[in-house]
Design a protein around this motif. Structure first.
Motif, PDB file in Angstrom:
ATOM      1  N   GLN A 183       0.116  -3.558  -0.098  1.00  0.00           N
ATOM      2  CA  GLN A 183      -0.347  -2.468   0.763  1.00  0.00           C
ATOM      3  C   GLN A 183       0.213  -1.122   0.298  1.00  0.00           C
ATOM      4  OE1 GLN A 183       0.420  -3.256   4.932  1.00  0.00           O
ATOM      5  NE2 GLN A 183      -0.128  -5.399   4.660  1.00  0.00           N
ATOM      6  N   LEU A 219      -2.007   2.086  -1.268  1.00  0.00           N
ATOM      7  CA  LEU A 219      -1.873   3.446  -0.740  1.00  0.00           C
ATOM      8  C   LEU A 219      -1.457   4.405  -1.854  1.00  0.00           C
ATOM      9  CD1 LEU A 219      -1.666   5.571   1.522  1.00  0.00           C
ATOM     10  CD2 LEU A 219       0.658   4.719   1.959  1.00  0.00           C
ATOM     11  N   SER A 220      -0.475   4.017  -2.633  1.00  0.00           N
ATOM     12  CA  SER A 220       0.043   4.882  -3.699  1.00  0.00           C
ATOM     13  C   SER A 220      -0.996   5.165  -4.770  1.00  0.00           C
ATOM     14  CB  SER A 220       1.277   4.244  -4.354  1.00  0.00           C
ATOM     15  OG  SER A 220       2.302   4.091  -3.427  1.00  0.00           O
ATOM     16  N   LYS A 256      -4.211   5.123  -4.526  1.00  0.00           N
ATOM     17  CA  LYS A 256      -5.272   5.987  -4.007  1.00  0.00           C
ATOM     18  C   LYS A 256      -4.781   7.422  -3.842  1.00  0.00           C
ATOM     19  CE  LYS A 256      -8.758   3.254  -3.576  1.00  0.00           C
ATOM     20  NZ  LYS A 256      -9.934   3.452  -4.416  1.00  0.00           N
ATOM     21  N   TYR A 307       5.656   2.720   5.106  1.00  0.00           N
ATOM     22  CA  TYR A 307       4.527   3.634   4.949  1.00  0.00           C
ATOM     23  C   TYR A 307       5.011   5.078   4.852  1.00  0.00           C
ATOM     24  CZ  TYR A 307       0.468   0.565   5.573  1.00  0.00           C
ATOM     25  OH  TYR A 307      -0.515  -0.368   5.399  1.00  0.00           O
ATOM     26  N   THR A 342       4.397   7.289   1.570  1.00  0.00           N
ATOM     27  CA  THR A 342       3.602   8.513   1.693  1.00  0.00           C
ATOM     28  C   THR A 342       4.407   9.724   1.240  1.00  0.00           C
ATOM     29  OG1 THR A 342       2.356   7.559   3.529  1.00  0.00           O
ATOM     30  CG2 THR A 342       2.293   9.960   3.295  1.00  0.00           C
ATOM     31  N   ALA A 358      -3.409  11.706   2.460  1.00  0.00           N
ATOM     32  CA  ALA A 358      -2.514  10.697   3.037  1.00  0.00           C
ATOM     33  C   ALA A 358      -3.033  10.240   4.394  1.00  0.00           C
ATOM     34  CB  ALA A 358      -1.099  11.258   3.169  1.00  0.00           C
ATOM     35  N   LEU A 401      -6.358   8.183   4.017  1.00  0.00           N
ATOM     36  CA  LEU A 401      -6.115   6.841   3.468  1.00  0.00           C
ATOM     37  C   LEU A 401      -5.430   5.935   4.487  1.00  0.00           C
ATOM     38  CD1 LEU A 401      -5.000   7.831  -0.125  1.00  0.00           C
ATOM     39  CD2 LEU A 401      -7.045   6.505   0.458  1.00  0.00           C
ATOM     40  N   LEU A 402      -4.441   6.467   5.187  1.00  0.00           N
ATOM     41  CA  LEU A 402      -3.742   5.657   6.182  1.00  0.00           C
ATOM     42  C   LEU A 402      -4.683   5.228   7.306  1.00  0.00           C
ATOM     43  CD1 LEU A 402      -0.373   7.616   6.315  1.00  0.00           C
ATOM     44  CD2 LEU A 402      -0.709   5.296   5.447  1.00  0.00           C
ATOM     45  N   HIS A 419      -6.083   1.806   5.458  1.00  0.00           N
ATOM     46  CA  HIS A 419      -5.045   0.942   6.009  1.00  0.00           C
ATOM     47  C   HIS A 419      -5.210   0.681   7.506  1.00  0.00           C
ATOM     48  CE1 HIS A 419      -2.705   0.663   2.307  1.00  0.00           C
ATOM     49  NE2 HIS A 419      -3.235   1.847   2.068  1.00  0.00           N
TER      50      HIS A 419
END
Length: 190
Positions: free
Chosen positions: A41, A45-46, A48, A85, A89, A145, A148-149, A153
């Motif tokens: 996960q 995130l990273s 993207k 997270y 972030t 950020a 995306l979150l 996510h």
């Protein structure tokens, strides 16, 4: 069943709170389980946010190393995932800020070498994803950020606010602006 009650059945997978508590007590295996559970996960995130797999791998490695070192500072075991997270972030935002201005991206080297051997549909999907990734890079790091979150996510506005240390209204605004921008840029793909 007689004897002392057990909180964990043989073969069962411990929950996050249990693993965090054990890791805080120095149990490296418990921490390794947390890493395995959440590294995917954090990497998604990273990658993207940064649009660079190597940078994303470095961020995730740094985050989990720092989390291990600072685990004693985490006051609430159930806050572990949100804490990851937030660290991920923030670390990504720092990497983005450090690399500006970035003009060394060569689209010829970031494109897959095998695109011409794929079926037409796969090429179209790949082009759409590349367009989305390019559009994401045009957002401010904070908008990216938050978007995306939320969209990738599935976190709530409140959770995102805790992660990026902003009020819920600011998070909603960032996501709204990101959505508007992405909707405009992605019109040709509809």
């Amino acid at each position: 069943m007689t004897g002392a009650a057990t909180t964990e059945l043989p073969g069962s997978v411990p929950d996050d709170d249990t693993l965090v508590g054990r890791a805080r007590d120095g149990d490296m295996r418990a921490y390794e389980q947390l890493v395995v559970r959440y590294q995917g996960q954090m990497f998604r995130l990273s990658v993207k946010m940064l649009a660079d797999r190597a940078d994303a791998e470095d961020v995730v490695q740094d985050v989990f190393l720092n989390a291990w070192r600072r685990l004693a500072q985490l006051n609430d075991d159930s806050a572990f995932v949100g804490w990851l997270y937030r660290m991920t972030t923030n670390r990504c935002l720092n990497v983005i800020r450090a690399r500006r201005p970035r003009t060394d991206v060569d689209p010829d080297t970031t494109e897959s070498q095998r695109t011409e051997t794929r079926p037409d549909h796969a090429v179209q999907v790949s082009s759409q994803l590349q367009a989305l990734n390019d559009a994401l890079q045009l957002l401010t790091p904070e908008q990216r950020a938050c978007w995306l979150l939320r969209e990738v996510h599935g976190l709530s506005y409140e959770e995102i606010g805790d992660i990026v240390e902003a009020k819920t209204t600011a998070v909603r605004g960032r996501i709204a602006r990101a959505r508007a921008h992405l909707s405009e840029v992605m019109k040709p793909w509809r």
